[in-house]
Design an enzyme around this catalytic site. Structure first.
Site, PDB file in Angstrom:
ATOM      1  N   TYR A  59     100.743  23.800  -3.865  1.00  0.00           N
ATOM      2  CA  TYR A  59     100.704  23.764  -2.398  1.00  0.00           C
ATOM      3  C   TYR A  59     100.533  22.342  -1.861  1.00  0.00           C
ATOM      4  CZ  TYR A  59      99.537  28.770  -3.036  1.00  0.00           C
ATOM      5  OH  TYR A  59      99.511  30.075  -3.421  1.00  0.00           O
ATOM      6  N   LEU A 194      98.833  40.251   4.373  1.00  0.00           N
ATOM      7  CA  LEU A 194      99.402  40.665   5.662  1.00  0.00           C
ATOM      8  C   LEU A 194     100.922  40.711   5.575  1.00  0.00           C
ATOM      9  CD1 LEU A 194      97.057  38.523   7.950  1.00  0.00           C
ATOM     10  CD2 LEU A 194      96.914  40.993   7.512  1.00  0.00           C
ATOM     11  N   ILE A 235      93.119  37.462   0.492  1.00  0.00           N
ATOM     12  CA  ILE A 235      93.102  36.042   0.898  1.00  0.00           C
ATOM     13  C   ILE A 235      94.116  35.789   2.015  1.00  0.00           C
ATOM     14  CG2 ILE A 235      92.156  35.012  -1.206  1.00  0.00           C
ATOM     15  CD1 ILE A 235      95.060  34.608  -2.198  1.00  0.00           C
ATOM     16  N   ARG A 243      92.409  34.115  14.797  1.00  0.00           N
ATOM     17  CA  ARG A 243      92.729  34.927  13.615  1.00  0.00           C
ATOM     18  C   ARG A 243      91.775  34.670  12.459  1.00  0.00           C
ATOM     19  NH1 ARG A 243      99.332  34.538  13.624  1.00  0.00           N
ATOM     20  NH2 ARG A 243      99.689  36.131  15.223  1.00  0.00           N
ATOM     21  N   ASN A 247      90.284  37.979  10.949  1.00  0.00           N
ATOM     22  CA  ASN A 247      90.505  38.366   9.557  1.00  0.00           C
ATOM     23  C   ASN A 247      89.210  38.457   8.761  1.00  0.00           C
ATOM     24  OD1 ASN A 247      93.156  38.294  10.320  1.00  0.00           O
ATOM     25  ND2 ASN A 247      93.680  36.424   9.212  1.00  0.00           N
TER      26      ASN A 247
HETATM   27  P1  NDP Z   1      99.717  36.413   4.559  1.00  0.00           P
HETATM   28  O1  NDP Z   1     100.031  37.789   4.185  1.00  0.00           O
HETATM   29  O2  NDP Z   1      98.309  35.923   4.455  1.00  0.00           O
HETATM   30  O3  NDP Z   1     100.261  36.177   6.025  1.00  0.00           O
HETATM   31  C1  NDP Z   1     100.106  34.935   6.647  1.00  0.00           C
HETATM   32  C2  NDP Z   1     100.916  34.952   7.924  1.00  0.00           C
HETATM   33  O4  NDP Z   1     100.397  35.933   8.820  1.00  0.00           O
HETATM   34  C3  NDP Z   1     100.951  33.642   8.638  1.00  0.00           C
HETATM   35  O5  NDP Z   1     102.248  33.520   9.214  1.00  0.00           O
HETATM   36  C4  NDP Z   1      99.902  33.830   9.738  1.00  0.00           C
HETATM   37  O6  NDP Z   1     100.275  33.050  10.837  1.00  0.00           O
HETATM   38  C5  NDP Z   1      99.993  35.318  10.028  1.00  0.00           C
HETATM   39  N1  NDP Z   1      98.678  35.928  10.364  1.00  0.00           N
HETATM   40  C6  NDP Z   1      97.460  35.604   9.866  1.00  0.00           C
HETATM   41  N2  NDP Z   1      96.495  36.362  10.396  1.00  0.00           N
HETATM   42  C7  NDP Z   1      97.110  37.205  11.270  1.00  0.00           C
HETATM   43  C8  NDP Z   1      96.638  38.226  12.117  1.00  0.00           C
HETATM   44  N3  NDP Z   1      95.340  38.517  12.191  1.00  0.00           N
HETATM   45  N4  NDP Z   1      97.543  38.904  12.874  1.00  0.00           N
HETATM   46  C9  NDP Z   1      98.863  38.599  12.800  1.00  0.00           C
HETATM   47  N5  NDP Z   1      99.366  37.648  12.011  1.00  0.00           N
HETATM   48  C10 NDP Z   1      98.498  36.940  11.237  1.00  0.00           C
HETATM   49  O7  NDP Z   1     100.739  35.465   3.731  1.00  0.00           O
HETATM   50  P2  NDP Z   1     100.603  34.295   2.668  1.00  0.00           P
HETATM   51  O8  NDP Z   1     101.885  34.265   1.967  1.00  0.00           O
HETATM   52  O9  NDP Z   1     100.116  33.042   3.272  1.00  0.00           O
HETATM   53  O10 NDP Z   1      99.513  34.816   1.608  1.00  0.00           O
HETATM   54  C11 NDP Z   1      98.144  34.516   1.720  1.00  0.00           C
HETATM   55  C12 NDP Z   1      97.729  33.523   0.628  1.00  0.00           C
HETATM   56  O11 NDP Z   1      97.986  34.053  -0.670  1.00  0.00           O
HETATM   57  C13 NDP Z   1      98.530  32.215   0.639  1.00  0.00           C
HETATM   58  O12 NDP Z   1      98.193  31.382   1.727  1.00  0.00           O
HETATM   59  C14 NDP Z   1      98.196  31.683  -0.726  1.00  0.00           C
HETATM   60  O13 NDP Z   1      96.884  31.127  -0.720  1.00  0.00           O
HETATM   61  C15 NDP Z   1      98.258  32.970  -1.569  1.00  0.00           C
HETATM   62  N6  NDP Z   1      99.581  33.184  -2.194  1.00  0.00           N
HETATM   63  C16 NDP Z   1      99.668  33.129  -3.588  1.00  0.00           C
HETATM   64  C17 NDP Z   1     100.872  33.287  -4.236  1.00  0.00           C
HETATM   65  C18 NDP Z   1     100.912  33.228  -5.737  1.00  0.00           C
HETATM   66  O14 NDP Z   1     102.010  33.106  -6.313  1.00  0.00           O
HETATM   67  N7  NDP Z   1      99.793  33.319  -6.416  1.00  0.00           N
HETATM   68  C19 NDP Z   1     102.123  33.515  -3.508  1.00  0.00           C
HETATM   69  C20 NDP Z   1     101.947  33.640  -2.065  1.00  0.00           C
HETATM   70  C21 NDP Z   1     100.708  33.486  -1.467  1.00  0.00           C
HETATM   71  P3  NDP Z   1      99.292  31.885  11.454  1.00  0.00           P
HETATM   72  O15 NDP Z   1      98.903  30.938  10.349  1.00  0.00           O
HETATM   73  O16 NDP Z   1     100.145  31.243  12.499  1.00  0.00           O
HETATM   74  O17 NDP Z   1      98.124  32.617  12.021  1.00  0.00           O
END
Ligand code: NDP
Length: 288
Positions: A59, A194, A235, A243, A247
């Site tokens: 990242y 999410l 996470i 948010r 969350n």
């Molecule tokens: P998420 O499922 O956490 O969704 C994140 C998205 O949802 C962002 O666009 C955020 O926007 C939005 N969001 C957050 N809170 C809310 C809410 N309360 N209501 C509506 N929308 C919301 O996706 P991620 O892919 O980021 O997964 C979470 C974490 O998992 C990653 O950040 C990473 O740390 C990990 N990960 C690990 C992987 C692996 O291969 N091990 C692969 C993918 C992810 P905004 O920021 O604008 O609020």
């Protein structure tokens, strides 16, 4: 078992890993949150009560996460910092772990994961084992490992992984994988709880909206609470103050059995990202 402790105005639940470490059931995802913004979000999240932060060498924000944690002024021991070794570095794992330690600047890593089951992950696992023995990494685990690979890794190495971090959300609950993880004592951490953002409309589903209205919470809180209640460490990622609060605030209500069953019916077992055994995924990994 689960236990709850009080952080400021909110509760946080913990699970005990097989190695004895206590891990918060909810943390902040930081993919795409880096630089000054990442640092500010992490420091603010810590103030609000987040104790687990999930980052990765891939990242490019381990430094920002480390700075945010240090800026919070909260004791290092209160945090649970998760990072991941990139499969690009499995051939030079010892140096790569040292670099992660250096970028984080927090003295030790609470949990380090092999990011993907590609390349020489056996060699990389043995390096993680040696760092764990030295105490510089407290817990070791994997990510994106399907159960067959987990069983293989467990059977032919000295230390078993404490955690497998795999994509898990309302449309992909991973119940089949979970049975194997439970059998082998590997804790289930779910990423993209999410659904990886607005790409999909899982938060608009009628079952989710109904539950949100019934409990007087948001759809995102239903999505997160439902997973925590079924034992998944979540996470969610956000960079927005509102948010961050939303969350985190999922420990003050409980979804009843009937609603848990109706939410379970949404499971299509279709990951958006995490399909490590798909040939397309293996090919794509060569390009990262
Ligand atoms: P998420 O499922 O956490 O969704 C994140 C998205 O949802 C962002 O666009 C955020 O926007 C939005 N969001 C957050 N809170 C809310 C809410 N309360 N209501 C509506 N929308 C919301 O996706 P991620 O892919 O980021 O997964 C979470 C974490 O998992 C990653 O950040 C990473 O740390 C990990 N990960 C690990 C992987 C692996 O291969 N091990 C692969 C993918 C992810 P905004 O920021 O604008 O609020």
């Amino acid at each position: 078992g689960l236990s709850a402790i009080f952080h400021g105005k909110r509760f946080m639940e913990y699970k005990t890993l097989r190695d004895g470490a206590r891990i918060p059931m909810l943390g902040l995802g930081t993919y795409k949150a880096g630089g000054g913004e990442g640092e500010r979000v992490v420091a603010r999240a810590a103030e609000l009560g987040y104790r687990l932060f999930d980052t990765a060498a891939m990242y490019g924000n381990e430094d920002a996460v480390g700075r945010g944690i240090r800026a919070s002024g909260i004791k290092r021991e209160d945090f649970f910092v998760v990072t991941k070794l990139s499969h690009k570095s499995y051939g030079r794992a010892e140096a790569a772990v040292a670099e992660s330690l250096d970028r984080l600047g927090l003295g030790y890593i609470d949990l380090m994961l092999l990011h993907w089951p590609f390349g020489d992950y056996y060699a990389a696992w043995r390096v993680l084992e040696s760092f764990k023995k030295k105490g510089v990494i407290k817990s070791i685990g994997v990510s994106n490992f399907d159960p067959a690979r987990l069983i293989d890794l467990i059977n032919y190495n000295e230390l078993p992984p404490s955690v497998d971090q795999i994509e898990t959300h309302l449309l992909c609950r991973r119940s089949a994988e979970r049975k194997w993880m439970d059998k082998y004592g590997v804790a289930h951490m779910g990423y993209a709880p999410l659904g990886h953002g607005v790409k999909n409309s899982m938060l608009m589903l009628p079952e989710v909206r109904r539950a949100a209205a019934k409990y007087g919470v948001t759809e995102a809180q239903i999505a997160l609470r439902c997973q925590v209640q079924s034992g998944v460490i979540v996470i969610p990622k956000t960079v927005r103050e509102e948010r961050l609060r939303e969350n985190l605030d999922i420990f003050g209500f409980e979804i009843d059995k009937d609603d848990m069953e109706s939410l379970a019916k949404l499971d299509k077992n279709e990951p958006f990202i995490g399909t490590p055994d798909a040939p397309e995924k293996a090919e794509a990994a060569l390009l990262w």
